[in-house]
Design a protein around this motif. Structure first.
Motif, PDB file in Angstrom:
ATOM      1  N   LEU A 181      23.522  24.771 -11.622  1.00 52.90           N
ATOM      2  CA  LEU A 181      24.446  25.883 -11.852  1.00 52.90           C
ATOM      3  C   LEU A 181      25.847  25.419 -12.204  1.00 52.90           C
ATOM      4  O   LEU A 181      26.710  26.252 -12.496  1.00 52.90           O
ATOM      5  CB  LEU A 181      24.509  26.777 -10.607  1.00 52.90           C
ATOM      6  CG  LEU A 181      23.236  27.512 -10.191  1.00 52.90           C
ATOM      7  CD1 LEU A 181      23.543  28.528  -9.103  1.00 52.90           C
ATOM      8  CD2 LEU A 181      22.545  28.179 -11.376  1.00 52.90           C
ATOM      9  N   ARG A 197      14.818  29.788 -17.258  1.00 51.41           N
ATOM     10  CA  ARG A 197      14.633  31.198 -16.928  1.00 51.41           C
ATOM     11  C   ARG A 197      13.257  31.711 -17.333  1.00 51.41           C
ATOM     12  O   ARG A 197      12.804  32.724 -16.825  1.00 51.41           O
ATOM     13  CB  ARG A 197      15.749  32.036 -17.540  1.00 51.41           C
ATOM     14  CG  ARG A 197      17.068  31.846 -16.777  1.00 51.41           C
ATOM     15  CD  ARG A 197      18.230  32.615 -17.416  1.00 51.41           C
ATOM     16  NE  ARG A 197      17.959  34.019 -17.629  1.00 51.41           N
ATOM     17  CZ  ARG A 197      18.010  34.953 -16.692  1.00 51.41           C
ATOM     18  NH1 ARG A 197      18.334  34.607 -15.448  1.00 51.41           N
ATOM     19  NH2 ARG A 197      17.762  36.204 -16.980  1.00 51.41           N
ATOM     20  N   SER A 213      19.937  32.572 -11.901  1.00 51.35           N
ATOM     21  CA  SER A 213      21.202  33.049 -12.448  1.00 51.35           C
ATOM     22  C   SER A 213      21.357  32.724 -13.932  1.00 51.35           C
ATOM     23  O   SER A 213      20.960  31.644 -14.394  1.00 51.35           O
ATOM     24  CB  SER A 213      22.360  32.408 -11.666  1.00 51.35           C
ATOM     25  OG  SER A 213      23.588  32.656 -12.307  1.00 51.35           O
ATOM     26  N   GLU A 214      21.950  33.637 -14.664  1.00 46.72           N
ATOM     27  CA  GLU A 214      22.234  33.402 -16.077  1.00 46.72           C
ATOM     28  C   GLU A 214      23.274  32.302 -16.267  1.00 46.72           C
ATOM     29  O   GLU A 214      23.468  31.820 -17.385  1.00 46.72           O
ATOM     30  CB  GLU A 214      22.711  34.703 -16.734  1.00 46.72           C
ATOM     31  CG  GLU A 214      21.627  35.774 -16.787  1.00 46.72           C
ATOM     32  CD  GLU A 214      22.116  37.038 -17.483  1.00 46.72           C
ATOM     33  OE1 GLU A 214      23.300  37.069 -17.884  1.00 46.72           O
ATOM     34  OE2 GLU A 214      21.309  37.979 -17.627  1.00 46.72           O
ATOM     35  N   ARG A 215      23.925  31.898 -15.189  1.00 46.88           N
ATOM     36  CA  ARG A 215      24.893  30.804 -15.266  1.00 46.88           C
ATOM     37  C   ARG A 215      24.220  29.436 -15.318  1.00 46.88           C
ATOM     38  O   ARG A 215      24.896  28.413 -15.450  1.00 46.88           O
ATOM     39  CB  ARG A 215      25.842  30.838 -14.062  1.00 46.88           C
ATOM     40  CG  ARG A 215      26.698  32.080 -13.962  1.00 46.88           C
ATOM     41  CD  ARG A 215      27.764  31.912 -12.884  1.00 46.88           C
ATOM     42  NE  ARG A 215      27.205  31.811 -11.548  1.00 46.88           N
ATOM     43  CZ  ARG A 215      27.241  30.718 -10.800  1.00 46.88           C
ATOM     44  NH1 ARG A 215      27.782  29.602 -11.262  1.00 46.88           N
ATOM     45  NH2 ARG A 215      26.727  30.724  -9.576  1.00 46.88           N
ATOM     46  N   GLU A 225      23.448  33.527  -4.842  1.00 51.80           N
ATOM     47  CA  GLU A 225      24.119  32.923  -5.996  1.00 51.80           C
ATOM     48  C   GLU A 225      23.116  32.301  -6.958  1.00 51.80           C
ATOM     49  O   GLU A 225      23.283  32.375  -8.176  1.00 51.80           O
ATOM     50  CB  GLU A 225      25.114  31.869  -5.523  1.00 51.80           C
ATOM     51  CG  GLU A 225      26.294  32.456  -4.760  1.00 51.80           C
ATOM     52  CD  GLU A 225      27.135  31.393  -4.072  1.00 51.80           C
ATOM     53  OE1 GLU A 225      28.210  31.740  -3.560  1.00 51.80           O
ATOM     54  OE2 GLU A 225      26.706  30.217  -4.041  1.00 51.80           O
ATOM     55  N   PRO A 242      20.612  35.968  -8.399  1.00 48.28           N
ATOM     56  CA  PRO A 242      21.314  37.251  -8.209  1.00 48.28           C
ATOM     57  C   PRO A 242      20.391  38.457  -8.203  1.00 48.28           C
ATOM     58  O   PRO A 242      20.699  39.474  -7.571  1.00 48.28           O
ATOM     59  CB  PRO A 242      22.266  37.296  -9.407  1.00 48.28           C
ATOM     60  CG  PRO A 242      22.460  35.865  -9.804  1.00 48.28           C
ATOM     61  CD  PRO A 242      21.150  35.190  -9.520  1.00 48.28           C
TER      62      PRO A 242
END
Length: 386
Positions: free
Chosen positions: A92, A123, A130-132, A288, A291
């Motif tokens: 991340l 993903r 998370s898209e992060r 985190e 999400p």
């Protein structure tokens, strides 16, 4: 007086696996467990078995474990709920990405099949990440199983083959005559034997001292949370953002990690395992990392006590003094390695040596360790390690 070819101290997965392979080899085996088999950390962990290894000494053991895991349901005759879909380590932030890219290169040199994934590929494996996410490493050939079912499967298989399991039975001493183990004292009486295998987990140091051997391990309390059952989100195990975990067949997310607390344990009593505010740290990290599940309720949580050697690696060794005493302590790798570590211990008992290289896991590597090593590392009871 009771008698056995081998007495195994500790009914966690390492002790149970050892007992299984030994009973299969035709030996008369007794497992002595102060509580209930698989009731402590062995039955309450993340359930992960990984092919990864930052340290060369554990790579052969990890490789053999991952070879054996897919066969264990048939081998034991009972389900472990093994899922061999591999493992995912997402990053991340830049620091974690650089670490994982370097680790992947090291694993490649050790012939560990690790592939770098871009954010989209991460993903695809776990859409809830998370898209992060900046990328990650996928390790094939690894997987996860149900710790409680696995411990029970080993226990039933041992009994099917004539092995004996003495639960609610504490070890009170070891009898050593002419520098050779001759018996194990327990709360149900003396058991005569020529071979003792210590798989005592957090009590390893105490058992070693009964034999006149100093075994440097530090007990630590770790914690895990379980969410309510959710629809299928991913089938790999996930190790990232300071967490490790999996999704169960029922749908619960089981995750642990974050800081842990160093502690002390008594020689024969069950260690205290109270939950602490650290579970909030685990919940925050999971929210985190994923999400999409941040609003899902935590159904339950639990704590377990594991043991760590100074270098975080297992200690597996057949000692020359006293003869007949074998040490097996996994440094919190016990569940993942258990099919292989049990076979190694079986070979140490029956052949005196192991076909899987374990020289780097010998107790002698700590010969120069200072007696106050825990204090020097700030591993004393009450301190935290992040």
């Amino acid at each position: 007086m009771d008698r056995a070819d081998v007495v195994i101290i500790g009914g966690g997965v390492t002790g149970l696996s050892s007992a299984y392979w030994l009973t299969k080899a035709g030996l008369d085996v007794v497992v002595v467990e102060k509580g209930i088999v698989g009731w402590e950390a062995s039955g309450r962990n993340g359930g992960i078995s990984s092919r990864r290894g930052e340290e060369l000494p554990v790579v052969p053991l990890a490789r053999e474990a991952c070879r054996l895991w897919p066969t264990m349901d048939e081998e034991l005759g009972y389900p472990t709920e093994w899922v061999g879909t591999g493992g995912l380590s997402p990053a991340l932030n830049d620091e974690r990405r650089e670490f994982l890219m370097g680790a992947r290169a090291r694993w490649e040199k050790l012939d560990i099949p690790a592939r770098w994934l871009d954010p989209r590929e991460v993903r695809e494996l776990a859409p809830c990440i998370s898209e992060r996410v900046l990328g990650g490493v996928y390790v094939s050939g690894a997987g996860h199983a149900n710790p409680q079912r696995t411990a029970q499967a080993f226990a039933w298989a041992i009994q099917d083959r004539g092995g004996r399991i003495y639960q609610q039975t504490a070890v009170t001493g070891l009898q050593v005559t002419n520098d050779k183990v001759t018996a194990v004292g327990t709360t149900r009486g003396l058991i005569a034997t020529e071979t003792v295998v210590s798989c005592a987990g957090p009590q390893t140091t105490h058992i070693g001292r009964m034999a006149g051997v100093e075994i440097p391990v530090a007990p630590a309390r770790v914690e895990i949370i379980a969410t309510v059952p959710l629809p299928p989100l991913f089938d790999v195990y996930v190790s990232g953002h300071g967490l490790y975990g999996r999704q169960t067949r029922r749908g619960n997310l089981i995750f642990g990690g974050g800081p842990h607390e160093w502690t002390d344990v008594e020689p024969t009593q069950e260690p205290g395992k109270p939950n602490t505010p650290l579970i909030r740290n685990i919940a925050r990290r999971l929210a985190e990392l994923m999400p999409a599940v941040a609003d899902q309720p935590v159904l339950r949580s639990w704590a377990g006590v594991v043991e760590q050697a100074p270098d975080y690696l297992p200690i597996i060794d057949r000692l020359e003094s006293p003869a007949g005493f074998i040490v097996a302590t996994a440094s919190a790798h016990g569940f993942g390695f258990c099919p292989a570590s049990g076979r190694v211990i079986c070979e140490l008992v029956t052949k005196g040596t192991s076909s899987i290289p374990i020289e780097g896991l010998a107790l002698g590597r700590f010969a120069a360790l200072e007696p106050s090593w825990r204090e020097a590392r700030e591993w004393a009871a009450g301190a935290y390690n992040t």
